[in-house]
Enzyme design. Structure first.
Site, short mmCIF file in Angstrom:
data_model
loop_
_atom_site.label_atom_id
_atom_site.label_comp_id
_atom_site.label_asym_id
_atom_site.label_seq_id
_atom_site.Cartn_x
_atom_site.Cartn_y
_atom_site.Cartn_z
CB SER A 101 20.01 4.53 -5.54
OG SER A 101 19.41 5.53 -5.03
CG ASP A 240 15.12 5.45 -4.68
OD1 ASP A 240 13.88 4.39 -4.09
OD2 ASP A 240 16.32 5.80 -3.99
CG ASP A 242 17.32 1.57 -5.82
OD1 ASP A 242 16.62 2.95 -5.15
OD2 ASP A 242 17.97 0.97 -5.05
CG ASP A 244 17.04 2.25 -1.36
OD1 ASP A 244 16.02 2.81 -2.38
OD2 ASP A 244 18.34 2.27 -1.11
MG MG Z 1 18.01 4.23 -3.87
#
Ligand code: MG
Length: 447
Positions: A101, A240, A242, A244
């Protein structure tokens, strides 16, 4: 030793080694196949972010999963919401993502999501680690196939959920800061197809994150704040690593924190779909205010993605989210979907500027402080705070620490799970009130 933390197994490369990844993947494969809904295939989605250790770890995970008889559908480098969206789409019994992440590039992690789209908690991680490994027979080994269409399919479904016609007419100018993470794979294409005029920053994949650290904090997205202002854009969006979580930047170059991104999302969602809002006990009261104004209520959960999606899976909700800018759009999947959140912003900009939307979100100030305490001290503090809340007949929630709700304020006292302190977090309509509230509860906590 236990490997699973609050959301997956995290470590540097010398801790989260290829050997460990493979063994955990064998246990994960057996666990997901067993717990997957009846009639589902033994298919497991595999995806990774662009970290340098991602390909090696992903290969180990693929080998581990296939060795216990799971068919692996490898999406390659994909955002977490893209990967999680594919679970239902492909009828898979779960998804394994190799991503740390927002953490620095030397970190990586294995995250597991089940067939219902629910992230695996520390407790379920414990069950996985107890699972005995039984290799598949030589002719029962799973297949490993590449699947290249996930990004395209994810983009198409997002486009079907917003007013593309309207966005094309208004053509908002948006600066996208992909932070060299997996948002780079689809965000520029998605916003172009939505009809936005786009300017991309850090929009090539690079696992060293050379453009900026991947946490989209105000300090880390300075370049974006300047770009929005100087290029006279309508808004900025930063993800960020990844994809999400997101933060927004308004047309004046003002940073919009995750809490307010979530409150805006709630506002936009409840216009067309009335229902409960699910969020953690660490979320701003602004969210409760927006829900109440729309005749809806908030259901609170413990902090962390697993608790959040478990609650949304238990009982339907219109929207869910965390205080850090992760928003779950259940019409799409149970993932925090930063691409969908960004697309909703593009749609909202057709109606009025972002700064005008922000006026509809009550402004709160918060103060955070820490009290040092060992395990015994933390227990004592928590029982003192709970006794105080009970005795004073306060409106409180004990899902994760003790959160006390007041009319225009709230405070949470919460022990750290791993470190020697207790956090006090207070929110009120003025900075002075927030400070007063935090120090009042610090006194209660210290006894
Ligand atoms: Mg994330």
């Amino acid at each position: 030793m236990a490997y699973f933390g609050t959301n997956g197994v995290r470590g540097r490369f010398n801790e989260l080694t290829p050997e460990l990844a493979q063994r955990l993947a064998q246990q994960i494969g057996i666990y997901l196949k067993k717990s997957g809904a009846k009639g589902k295939s033994g298919k497991i989605i595999l995806a990774r972010d662009c970290r340098l250790t991602g390909e090696v770890l992903s290969s180990s995970v693929a080998a581990g999963l296939a060795s216990v008889g799971c068919d692996v559908v490898d999406l390659g480098v994909a955002s977490s919401p893209t990967a999680e969206f594919m679970i239902k789409k492909l009828g898979a019994c779960g998804c394994v993502m190799i991503t740390a992440s927002h953490n620095p590039p030397e970190w990586n992690a294995i995250k597991v999501v089940d067939s219902n789209g629910v992230a695996v908690s520390r407790e379920r991680g414990g069950e996985i680690e107890k699972t005995g490994i039984k290799l598949a027979p030589w002719d029962g080994i799973g297949k490993i196939t590449r699947y290249e269409l996930a990004g395209r399919e994810h983009m198409d479904v997002i486009k079907s959920l917003v007013d593309v016609e309207g966005i094309r007419k208004r053509r908002p100018k948006i600066v996208l800061d992909c932070g060299n993470g997996t948002a780079s794979v689809i965000a520029p294409g998605l916003f172009k197809e939505l009809g936005c005029e786009i300017i991309s920053l850090n929009a090539h994949l690079d696992g060293r994150f050379p453009g900026r650290p991947s946490e989209p904090s105000e300090a880390n997205v300075k370049e974006l704040l300047i770009a929005v202002r100087t290029m006279k854009a309508d808004a900025g969006i930063a993800w960020d690593a990844d994809g999400d979580r997101v933060i927004f930047v308004d047309e004046k170059g003002g940073y919009v924190i995750g809490d307010r991104v979530f409150a805006l999302s709630v506002l936009w969602r409840l216009v067309s779909c009335k229902g409960d809002v699910v969020t953690t006990v660490a979320t701003s009261k602004a969210v409760e205010d927006v829900a109440a104004k729309n005749g809806c209520k908030v259901r609170y959960t413990a902090i962390g993605a697993p608790a959040l999606c478990e609650e949304m899976a238990r009982k339907p909700a219109a929207i869910g989210g965390e205080e850090v800018g992760g928003v779950i759009w259940p019409q799409l999947s149970m993932a925090k979907d930063g691409l969908m959140t960004g697309a909703m912003l593009a749609q909202a900009l057709c109606e009025k500027p972002l700064s005008a939307w922000l006026k509809d979100i009550p402004l709160y100030y918060n103060v955070k402080l820490k009290i040092e305490a060992d395990a015994k001290g933390r227990k004592e503090i928590m029982s003192r705070v709970l006794a105080f809340a009970k005795k004073s007949k306060l409106d409180y929630i004990t899902l994760d620490g003790v959160r006390v709700n007041m009319k225009d304020a709230w405070v949470i006292v919460r022990p750290s799970g791993t470190e020697d302190y207790v956090r006090v977090f207070a929110e009120a309509r003025s900075e002075g009130d927030a400070k007063k509230l935090a120090s009042e509860y610090e006194k209660v906590a210290r006894g």
